[in-house]
Design a protein around this motif. Structure first.
Motif, PDB file in Angstrom:
ATOM      1  N   SER A  55       0.783  -0.995   0.136  1.00 47.66           N
ATOM      2  CA  SER A  55       0.033  -0.038  -0.018  1.00 47.66           C
ATOM      3  C   SER A  55       0.823   1.143  -0.105  1.00 47.66           C
ATOM      4  O   SER A  55       2.070   1.285   0.618  1.00 47.66           O
TER       5      SER A  55
ATOM      6  N   GLN B  44       1.798  -7.113   5.306  1.00 44.67           N
ATOM      7  CA  GLN B  44       1.863  -5.779   4.514  1.00 44.67           C
ATOM      8  C   GLN B  44       3.061  -5.105   4.354  1.00 44.67           C
ATOM      9  O   GLN B  44       3.749  -4.971   5.445  1.00 44.67           O
TER      10      GLN B  44
ATOM     11  N   ALA C 217       4.034  -1.416   3.532  1.00 44.73           N
ATOM     12  CA  ALA C 217       3.490  -0.204   3.433  1.00 44.73           C
ATOM     13  C   ALA C 217       4.534   1.159   3.176  1.00 44.73           C
ATOM     14  O   ALA C 217       5.430   1.286   3.908  1.00 44.73           O
TER      15      ALA C 217
ATOM     16  N   TYR D 224      -4.729   6.770  -1.915  1.00 44.56           N
ATOM     17  CA  TYR D 224      -4.467   5.952  -1.268  1.00 44.56           C
ATOM     18  C   TYR D 224      -4.489   4.474  -2.375  1.00 44.56           C
ATOM     19  O   TYR D 224      -5.291   4.644  -3.126  1.00 44.56           O
TER      20      TYR D 224
ATOM     21  N   ILE E  54      -3.797   0.387  -2.819  1.00 49.35           N
ATOM     22  CA  ILE E  54      -3.622  -0.925  -2.296  1.00 49.35           C
ATOM     23  C   ILE E  54      -3.457  -2.019  -3.217  1.00 49.35           C
ATOM     24  O   ILE E  54      -4.454  -1.958  -4.068  1.00 49.35           O
TER      25      ILE E  54
END
Length: 105
Positions: A3, A31, A33, A63, A65
């Motif tokens: 992300s 994840q 990020a 944003y 993802i």
């Protein structure tokens, strides 16, 4: 999962907690990020994530993802909307962009 963007701004934009982090950790999903220093980042192995901080000069009013063969895009503007693209090619392209940014920062 990969992300890019501010989780603080995402939460504010969505009107409160979005709760994905708890569900992701409960499922054991890791994840990576790219965040901003204004985000509340908790570094602990139980968080199942690795975070790098983007510079303040990185203008990113939204944003992204990336997961499986999908890419979600949410611009922080009204009216609120997002796009989910399920495509192996899009996923590969955005993963490549993410990895280049990851190495740069």
């Amino acid at each position: 999962i990969f992300s890019i963007g501010s989780t603080s701004r995402l939460t504010e934009f969505l009107g409160g907690k979005y709760g994905w982090g708890k569900r992701r950790r409960a499922l054991g999903i890791f994840q990576k990020a790219l965040r901003f220093k204004s985000d509340d980042i908790i570094e602990h192995p139980s968080r199942l994530h690795e975070v790098k901080i983007l510079p303040d000069t990185f203008n990113f009013p939204g944003y992204v993802i990336i997961f499986d063969n999908s890419v979600g895009l949410i611009p922080f503007e009204e009216p609120a909307r997002g796009i989910l693209i399920t495509s192996r090619s899009f996923s590969v392209m955005f993963k490549s962009i993410f990895e280049a940014l990851w190495k740069a920062f």
